[in-house]
Design a protein around this motif. Structure first.
Motif, mmCIF file in Angstrom:
data_model
loop_
_atom_site.group_PDB
_atom_site.id
_atom_site.type_symbol
_atom_site.label_atom_id
_atom_site.label_comp_id
_atom_site.label_asym_id
_atom_site.label_seq_id
_atom_site.Cartn_x
_atom_site.Cartn_y
_atom_site.Cartn_z
ATOM 1 N N ASP A 71 1.087 -1.165 -0.184
ATOM 2 C CA ASP A 71 0.459 0.036 -0.123
ATOM 3 C C ASP A 71 0.736 1.463 0.558
ATOM 4 N N ARG A 72 1.829 1.085 0.780
ATOM 5 C CA ARG A 72 3.126 2.041 0.943
ATOM 6 C C ARG A 72 4.549 1.724 0.853
ATOM 7 N N VAL A 73 4.710 2.770 1.193
ATOM 8 C CA VAL A 73 6.582 1.864 0.553
ATOM 9 C C VAL A 73 7.142 3.572 1.315
ATOM 10 N N TYR A 74 8.087 3.484 2.292
ATOM 11 C CA TYR A 74 8.863 4.987 2.751
ATOM 12 C C TYR A 74 9.745 4.530 3.243
ATOM 13 N N ILE A 75 11.337 5.286 1.830
ATOM 14 C CA ILE A 75 13.005 5.262 2.216
ATOM 15 C C ILE A 75 13.060 6.852 2.639
ATOM 16 N N GLU A 76 13.868 6.587 3.775
ATOM 17 C CA GLU A 76 14.470 7.979 3.724
ATOM 18 C C GLU A 76 15.954 7.682 4.568
ATOM 19 N N ASP A 77 16.265 8.686 3.942
ATOM 20 C CA ASP A 77 17.833 8.767 4.382
ATOM 21 C C ASP A 77 19.078 7.507 3.785
ATOM 22 N N GLY A 78 20.334 7.919 3.152
ATOM 23 C CA GLY A 78 21.281 6.986 2.488
ATOM 24 C C GLY A 78 21.409 6.931 1.093
ATOM 25 N N ILE A 79 21.375 6.188 0.516
ATOM 26 C CA ILE A 79 22.654 6.188 -0.629
ATOM 27 C C ILE A 79 22.618 5.398 -1.613
ATOM 28 N N PHE A 80 22.659 4.916 -2.181
ATOM 29 C CA PHE A 80 22.835 3.952 -3.282
ATOM 30 C C PHE A 80 24.143 3.761 -4.554
ATOM 31 N N HIS A 81 24.301 3.392 -4.697
ATOM 32 C CA HIS A 81 26.081 3.025 -5.245
ATOM 33 C C HIS A 81 26.035 2.572 -6.335
ATOM 34 N N TYR A 82 26.140 2.825 -7.775
ATOM 35 C CA TYR A 82 26.288 1.787 -9.251
ATOM 36 C C TYR A 82 27.355 1.836 -9.682
ATOM 37 N N ILE A 83 28.612 1.144 -9.669
ATOM 38 C CA ILE A 83 29.554 1.348 -10.298
ATOM 39 C C ILE A 83 29.625 -0.047 -11.044
ATOM 40 N N GLU A 84 29.878 0.841 -13.337
ATOM 41 C CA GLU A 84 30.716 -0.535 -13.795
ATOM 42 C C GLU A 84 31.974 -0.595 -13.766
ATOM 43 N N GLU A 85 32.221 -1.858 -14.152
ATOM 44 C CA GLU A 85 33.663 -2.847 -13.504
ATOM 45 C C GLU A 85 33.654 -3.318 -14.557
ATOM 46 N N GLY A 86 34.653 -2.567 -15.169
ATOM 47 C CA GLY A 86 35.290 -3.156 -16.332
ATOM 48 C C GLY A 86 34.879 -2.676 -17.548
ATOM 49 N N SER A 87 33.110 -3.348 -17.766
ATOM 50 C CA SER A 87 32.545 -3.189 -18.950
ATOM 51 C C SER A 87 31.594 -2.305 -18.139
ATOM 52 N N LYS A 88 29.825 -2.263 -19.611
ATOM 53 C CA LYS A 88 28.823 -2.247 -18.844
ATOM 54 C C LYS A 88 28.243 -2.782 -18.570
ATOM 55 N N GLU A 89 28.849 -4.524 -19.053
ATOM 56 C CA GLU A 89 27.625 -5.668 -18.673
ATOM 57 C C GLU A 89 28.049 -6.362 -16.844
ATOM 58 N N PHE A 90 29.573 -5.332 -16.485
ATOM 59 C CA PHE A 90 29.693 -6.297 -15.086
ATOM 60 C C PHE A 90 29.436 -4.347 -14.157
ATOM 61 N N SER A 91 29.263 -5.025 -12.890
ATOM 62 C CA SER A 91 28.979 -3.671 -11.853
ATOM 63 C C SER A 91 28.984 -3.904 -10.806
ATOM 64 N N ASN A 92 29.045 -3.715 -9.240
ATOM 65 C CA ASN A 92 28.796 -3.819 -8.349
ATOM 66 C C ASN A 92 27.742 -5.087 -8.222
ATOM 67 N N ILE A 93 26.755 -4.577 -8.498
ATOM 68 C CA ILE A 93 25.599 -5.050 -8.301
ATOM 69 C C ILE A 93 26.067 -6.714 -8.415
ATOM 70 N N THR A 94 26.149 -6.416 -9.962
ATOM 71 C CA THR A 94 26.291 -8.474 -10.923
ATOM 72 C C THR A 94 27.392 -8.931 -9.776
#
Length: 263
Positions: A95-118
């Protein structure tokens, strides 16, 4: 029969009271960590988990990291309203979602197919690209999403092709802060994201300020489409029925924005 009805009514009430005990909040957080962390090439920490009003889950200080100092995401406070029926059926309908404070880091590693997420979530991009099946990403629906004072950091480890002029955005190192927004009908289906933006504001480190944004946004297949857009920053005001950004095939990097993005 009346006694049985009273007993059944007492069960959720007893559970609700039990999880308010600080020790139980820690135990729930440890249980969540134990379920998630084996799927990560990294670590997850949660300060505490609480349940309020039977259908509201509150989680404080969520931190997902890879190696020490390698933060993927931090959320100071996450509050979500979800019905017990949807949760038991495995449906992520909120019904509701509330997000407060923080940060999301997305870092490409080597090529666009690979990242800190993968890397942290142990995703094999080559296997994903070969599979003809639809995305395995869960279906998520949120009637109302609110974000307050959040941050986003994008890093392309490859250097820019030329110097970045003062006051201009460096597309290889984007740092957005003070993200505050309200969204209705937020939905993730087969990897596509769609929502009605009721308000959105943010500031990029170069000095560009997104002061107000409304519209209907859809992000899918490397394309961002916004309908009924009203955008105001510290330089201009844009009003349009339709605006679309698409990454040109084979030129997915955003660091050479003018040549590689179709507008």
């Amino acid at each position: 029969m009346v006694g049985i009805a009273i007993l059944l009514a007492m069960i959720p009430a007893s559970l609700f009271i039990a999880v308010q005990i600080p020790y139980k909040k820690k135990k729930i957080a440890q249980w969540v960590i134990g379920k998630v962390e084996p799927h990560l090439d990294g670590n997850i920490s949660i300060d505490k988990v609480a349940i309020a009003l039977y259908d509201r889950i509150i989680i404080n200080n969520i931190l997902i990291t890879g190696t020490p100092g390698d933060t993927l995401v931090h959320i100071g406070k996450l509050s979500a309203d979800i019905s017990a029926g949807d949760f038991l059926r495995g449906r992520l309908y909120f019904d509701r979602v509330y997000i407060e404070d923080g940060i999301f880091h997305y870092i490409e590693e080597g090529s666009k197919e690979f990242s800190n997420i993968t890397r942290i979530f142990k995703i094999d991009p080559s296997a994903r690209n070969k599979s003809p099946e639809k995305s395995s990403f869960p279906h998520i629906k949120v009637d109302e999403l609110r974000i307050n004072n959040y941050g986003f950091h994008y890093v392309d480890c490859r250097p820019p092709k030329g110097p970045v002029a003062p006051g201009c955005m460096d597309y290889t190192n984007i740092l957005v802060s003070k993200i505050t927004g309200r969204f209705h009908n937020f939905e993730v289906v087969d990897g596509a994201i769609e929502a009605d933006i009721k308000s959105l504001a943010a500031t990029e480190k170069c000095g560009i300020e997104l002061r107000y944004l409304t519209g209907h946004i859809r992000f899918a297949d490397r394309t961002i489409m916004v309908n009924d857009i009203y955008l105001k920053d510290n330089y201009t005001t844009l009003i349009a029925d339709y605006l679309s950004f698409s990454a040109i095939a084979g030129k997915g990097s955003i660091k050479d924005f003018l040549r590689k993005i179709a507008l």
